[in-house]
Design an enzyme around this catalytic site. Structure first.
Site, PDB file in Angstrom:
ATOM      1  CE  LYS A  52      -3.821  -2.284   2.419  1.00 48.21           C
ATOM      2  NZ  LYS A  52      -4.686  -2.249   3.634  1.00 48.21           N
ATOM      3  CE1 TYR A  92      -9.463  -3.046   0.790  1.00 51.25           C
ATOM      4  CE2 TYR A  92      -8.761  -1.024  -0.261  1.00 51.25           C
ATOM      5  CZ  TYR A  92      -8.471  -2.162   0.460  1.00 51.25           C
ATOM      6  OH  TYR A  92      -7.165  -2.408   0.869  1.00 51.25           O
ATOM      7  CG  ASN A 155      -3.397  -2.541   7.120  1.00 56.65           C
ATOM      8  OD1 ASN A 155      -3.305  -1.997   6.014  1.00 56.65           O
ATOM      9  ND2 ASN A 155      -4.435  -3.282   7.454  1.00 56.65           N
ATOM     10  CG  HIS A 158      -4.930  -6.218  -0.416  1.00 59.75           C
ATOM     11  ND1 HIS A 158      -6.140  -6.300   0.234  1.00 59.75           N
ATOM     12  CD2 HIS A 158      -5.020  -7.048  -1.497  1.00 59.75           C
ATOM     13  CE1 HIS A 158      -6.943  -7.127  -0.436  1.00 59.75           C
ATOM     14  NE2 HIS A 158      -6.285  -7.598  -1.481  1.00 59.75           N
ATOM     15  CD  GLU A 169      -8.803  -8.909  -3.601  1.00 68.00           C
ATOM     16  OE1 GLU A 169      -7.596  -9.211  -3.431  1.00 68.00           O
ATOM     17  OE2 GLU A 169      -9.585  -8.713  -2.652  1.00 68.00           O
TER      18      GLU A 169
HETATM   19  N1  UDP Z   1      -9.434  -0.709   7.639  1.00 67.10           N
HETATM   20  C1  UDP Z   1      -9.408   0.447   8.395  1.00 67.10           C
HETATM   21  N2  UDP Z   1     -10.085   0.462   9.580  1.00 67.10           N
HETATM   22  C2  UDP Z   1     -10.777  -0.592  10.051  1.00 67.10           C
HETATM   23  C3  UDP Z   1     -10.801  -1.772   9.272  1.00 67.10           C
HETATM   24  C4  UDP Z   1     -10.118  -1.804   8.073  1.00 67.10           C
HETATM   25  O1  UDP Z   1      -8.789   1.435   8.009  1.00 67.10           O
HETATM   26  O2  UDP Z   1     -11.371  -0.510  11.138  1.00 67.10           O
HETATM   27  C5  UDP Z   1      -8.701  -0.753   6.362  1.00 67.10           C
HETATM   28  C6  UDP Z   1      -7.340  -1.451   6.479  1.00 67.10           C
HETATM   29  O3  UDP Z   1      -6.432  -0.772   5.615  1.00 67.10           O
HETATM   30  C7  UDP Z   1      -7.652  -2.824   5.960  1.00 67.10           C
HETATM   31  C8  UDP Z   1      -8.643  -2.494   4.840  1.00 67.10           C
HETATM   32  O4  UDP Z   1      -9.449  -1.485   5.395  1.00 67.10           O
HETATM   33  O5  UDP Z   1      -6.484  -3.480   5.492  1.00 67.10           O
HETATM   34  C9  UDP Z   1      -9.510  -3.634   4.375  1.00 67.10           C
HETATM   35  O6  UDP Z   1     -10.167  -4.196   5.485  1.00 67.10           O
HETATM   36  P1  UDP Z   1     -10.308  -5.778   5.629  1.00 67.10           P
HETATM   37  O7  UDP Z   1     -11.261  -6.024   6.755  1.00 67.10           O
HETATM   38  O8  UDP Z   1     -10.626  -6.379   4.286  1.00 67.10           O
HETATM   39  O9  UDP Z   1      -8.858  -6.202   6.125  1.00 67.10           O
HETATM   40  P2  UDP Z   1      -7.656  -6.948   5.369  1.00 67.10           P
HETATM   41  O10 UDP Z   1      -8.262  -7.957   4.443  1.00 67.10           O
HETATM   42  O11 UDP Z   1      -6.857  -5.897   4.640  1.00 67.10           O
HETATM   43  O12 UDP Z   1      -6.852  -7.586   6.461  1.00 67.10           O
HETATM   44 MG    MG Z   2      -9.766  -7.838   3.031  1.00 69.28          MG
END
Ligand code: UDP
Ligand code: MG
Length: 194
Positions: A52, A92, A155, A158, A169
Site C-alpha cells: 500500500k 473494496y 497497515n 494487502h 482481484e
Molecule cells: N481498515 C481500516 N479500519 C478498520 C478496518 C479496516 O482502516 O477498522 C482498512 C485497512 O487498511 C484494511 C482495509 O481497510 O487493510 C480492508 O479491510 P479488511 O477487513 O478487508 O482487512 P484486510 O483484508 O486488509 O486484512
Molecule cells: Mg480484506
C-alpha cells in the site's frame, strides 16, 4: 540449495514416488505422460498482494518481495501504479458502508502502490498468515504488519482473503497479458552460463 526444499517437502502430495530429477511443480507441456501433464491444481493457485502507499513511502517493497521469494512462492506479475478510485471502489466494494471507507480510499490513493500476483501451493492462506492480522495491534511479530505497522489504517500491505476473492482481484488489477507463467529450469540454476 533453492531447488531442494520443494521436492522433499511436497513429495508425498502426488501419491506416488517422485520421478527422478523432476520437480513436482509440473507445468502443462513439460514432457511428462499425459495423465501428469497438467499437474495438480494447487500449483496454479494465485493471489493478489499489494504494498500500500505507506509501504512504498517507507521503502518496504523489497522486504515484502524478499519474504515471498524466500518462502518459495513465484512472482508472476508486478506493477507500480497510482490506483484509480474506480478500481479501489471495486476492490473494496464490500466495505462501502463502513465508517472508515472514505479515509481508506483517500489513503489508498494518496501515492503509488505496488501490486503483485504470487503463485504457489496454498498461497492465499499462506500470504494471509505472512501479512498478519488486519489490526496491527493484533498482528504477531514476524508478520509483515506485526513488524512494520502500528495502526489498522496504515497497515502496509494487502493480500486476498480467499481463492475466489483472489481471482476477482487479480482480474481487477491485471490484464491477463501482464501475468507471466514460468517454472523453475536447470538452465538458470547457476550465474555462469554452461
Ligand atoms: N481498515 C481500516 N479500519 C478498520 C478496518 C479496516 O482502516 O477498522 C482498512 C485497512 O487498511 C484494511 C482495509 O481497510 O487493510 C480492508 O479491510 P479488511 O477487513 O478487508 O482487512 P484486510 O483484508 O486488509 O486484512
Ligand atoms: Mg480484506
Amino acid at each position: 540449495m533453492g531447488g531442494l526444499f520443494w521436492p522433499s517437502a511436497l513429495r508425498g502430495l502426488r501419491g506416488g514416488p517422485r520421478v527422478p530429477g523432476r520437480s513436482p511443480l509440473v507445468r502443462p507441456g513439460s514432457g511428462l505422460p499425459p495423465a501428469l501433464k497438467r499437474g495438480p491444481s494447487w500449483t496454479r493457485e494465485r493471489t493478489l498482494v499489494a504494498v500500500k502507499p505507506d509501504g512504498v513511502q517507507r521503502r518496504l517493497v523489497g522486504d515484502v518481495i524478499r519474504r515471498f521469494e524466500r518462502r518459495g512462492f513465484t512472482l508472476v506479475g508486478m506493477k507500480m501504479l497510482q490506483a484509480p478510485e474506480s478500481i479501489l471502489a471495486e476492490h473494496y466494494r464490500d466495505l462501502q458502508r463502513k465508517p472508515f471507507y472514505p479515509a481508506l480510499i483517500r489513503y489508498m490513493s494518496s501515492g503509488p502502490m505496488v501490486a503483485m500476483v504470487w503463485e504457489g501451493y496454498n498461497v492465499v492462506r499462506a500470504s494471509r498468515a505472512m501479512i498478519g492480522h488486519t489490526d496491527s495491534a493484533e498482528a504477531a511479530p514476524g508478520t509483515i504488519r506485526g513488524d512494520f505497522s502500528v495502526h489498522i489504517s496504515r497497515n502496509v500491505i494487502h493480500a486476498s482473503d480467499s481463492v475466489e476473492g483472489a481471482q476477482r482481484e487479480i482480474q481487477l488489477w491485471f490484464q491477463s497479458s501482464e501475468l507471466v507463467s514460468w517454472a523453475d529450469t536447470a538452465q538458470h540454476s547457476s550465474i555462469h552460463p554452461a
